[in-house]
Design an enzyme around this catalytic site. Sequence first.
Site, PDB file in Angstrom:
ATOM      1  N   ALA A 117       1.057  -1.006   0.032  1.00  0.00           N
ATOM      2  CA  ALA A 117       0.034  -0.099  -0.061  1.00  0.00           C
ATOM      3  C   ALA A 117       0.877   1.214   0.075  1.00  0.00           C
ATOM      4  O   ALA A 117       0.994   1.807  -1.068  1.00  0.00           O
ATOM      5  CB  ALA A 117      -1.185  -0.235   1.147  1.00  0.00           C
TER       6      ALA A 117
ATOM      7  N   CYS B 104      -3.553  -3.297  10.001  1.00  0.00           N
ATOM      8  CA  CYS B 104      -4.610  -2.722   8.951  1.00  0.00           C
ATOM      9  C   CYS B 104      -5.478  -3.944   8.892  1.00  0.00           C
ATOM     10  O   CYS B 104      -6.563  -3.741   8.478  1.00  0.00           O
ATOM     11  CB  CYS B 104      -3.859  -2.629   7.676  1.00  0.00           C
ATOM     12  SG  CYS B 104      -2.988  -0.971   7.608  1.00  0.00           S
TER      13      CYS B 104
END
Lengths: 90, 344
Positions: free
Chosen positions: B41, B190
Site C-alpha cells: 500500500a 490494517c
Amino acid sequence: MPRVQFTRHLARYFPALRDGEFDGATLAEVVAAIDRAHPGLGGYVLDDRGAVRKHVNVFIGDDLLRDRERLDEPLPPGVTVSIFQALSGG
Amino acid sequence: MDVLDEGLDRYACQLRVRRLGGVEAQRRLRAATCAVVGVGATGGAIAEALVRAGVGRVRLIDRDVVELSNLQRQVLFDEEDARGHRAKAEAARDRLARVNSAVALEARVADLDGQSALGLLEGADLVLDGTDNFAARFVVNEACHALGVPWIYTGVVGTTVHGMPIVPGRTACLRCWIDAPPPPGAAATCETEGVIGPAVLVAGGFAAAEALKLLAGRPDEVAAGLFMVDAWTREARTLAVTPDPACPACAGRREHLGRAADAEELCGQEAVLLRGAPPVDLPALARRLGGAGQVGPVSPALLRFTPREPAGATLTIFADGRALVRGTKDAAAARGLYARYIGA
C-alpha cells in the site's frame, strides 16, 4: 487543567473515550484521572511499575516524554498531553 | 545518460517548482538510487511517485504475493496480479516499467531481516519504509545507521498516518522515540483495525515529498519530527522528536541487525514455527482479532485464529510468544501472516 489527546485506536476498547480535559498537576495524576473516567485505560499507558509502556508515546505539548519513569514533574499550565503509539501498518 | 538527453518535457511541471531546484535537482534525482521496503500500500504509492519523478534507480523489496484484498489500496496491482498470486516486487516492477522506462527497476522478492538487510539496502541513497511491521523497521533503522543513509518511516492504520524522516547523525531515529516494538497483539494493524486507501496515499505523498527534498539536495528543507495526520478529520500535527543521547541505535549498538528472524519449518507439515516474540496477552489479542477472522478456541496457553485470507491458513499463538503458522512451508510467508494479523 491539561487537555489530553488520545490515539484514535483506543476507541475500539473505550468507545466513550474523547479528547478532553483531565484533572491533574502531574502526568501521574492525569493518568489516574483518565483511569477513573475510563477504568483500564491507565493500564494501557503504564506498566505494572507505573512507568510509561515502551511502545506507548506521551508528548507533553510538542515534546516527547523521555523519562518513562518520572511522571511526577509539574505539567505546564494548560498544556496538551498526547497519548498514542506508533502505527504499524503500511 | 544525462537527464537532458531524455528531454525534460516529462518533468516540466516539477521543474517549475522552484523549491525543488530545477534541472540540477532533476539531474540529482536521475543519479539517485532508492530502496523501497515493502511495495504494497504505502510502499507502492511511494515507488510510483519516485518513478514518475524520475529517480534513476528504484529497488523494490517485498516478500509477499498479491491478493484480491490488496487491490482496495495497493495501487500498483490489478486483478490479474491477484489471480496469478504474483510476487509483489515483480508485479510492481512490471507496472512501473510501463510508467517510466528510463528508470532502472530492481525487483527483490526477499524477506528483509537482520541478516539480509545490509545486502538488500546496500548502494541505496535513501530507504523508504513501506513495511507493515516493527520488526522490519527496527532492522531498517540499524541498517541505515550502519550504511549512513537516510530513511523515511511511515505507518498507516484506519484513517491515521504517521511519518518521520530519519537522517542518521542529524535527526532523531526510530529508536529515539520507540524503545521497543510493541508486544504481539498490542499494535493495531490494517487487518484488525482496517485502513482506507486515501490514508495510504497521504502517507505515500508525505514520504515521497520528503524523499524529493533529500534526493534533490534540499536536506535543510526536510520536515524533522513526527508528522501525524488523520485523513478523515483532517487533523494534522508535527511533534518534535529530538535525538535521544541514550539511544542505542544512534550510539552504534546493533541489537536487531545480524540476527535472523527465528523461524523453523516443521518437518513433514505445511507449517512454520516462529519464535522470539515476547509473551502475549491472549484475551486482548482475541478481542483485537475478532473482526479479521475466526478466533477460537482460546485457552490460557494458546489462541487459534483462522484469518479470512489466505484460505487454509491458521495461526496458533502461544502465551509465551511462539506462533505456529499452518498453511505454508515458507518462513517469509509465515512471518508475513504473523505481521499482518498479530502486528509485531
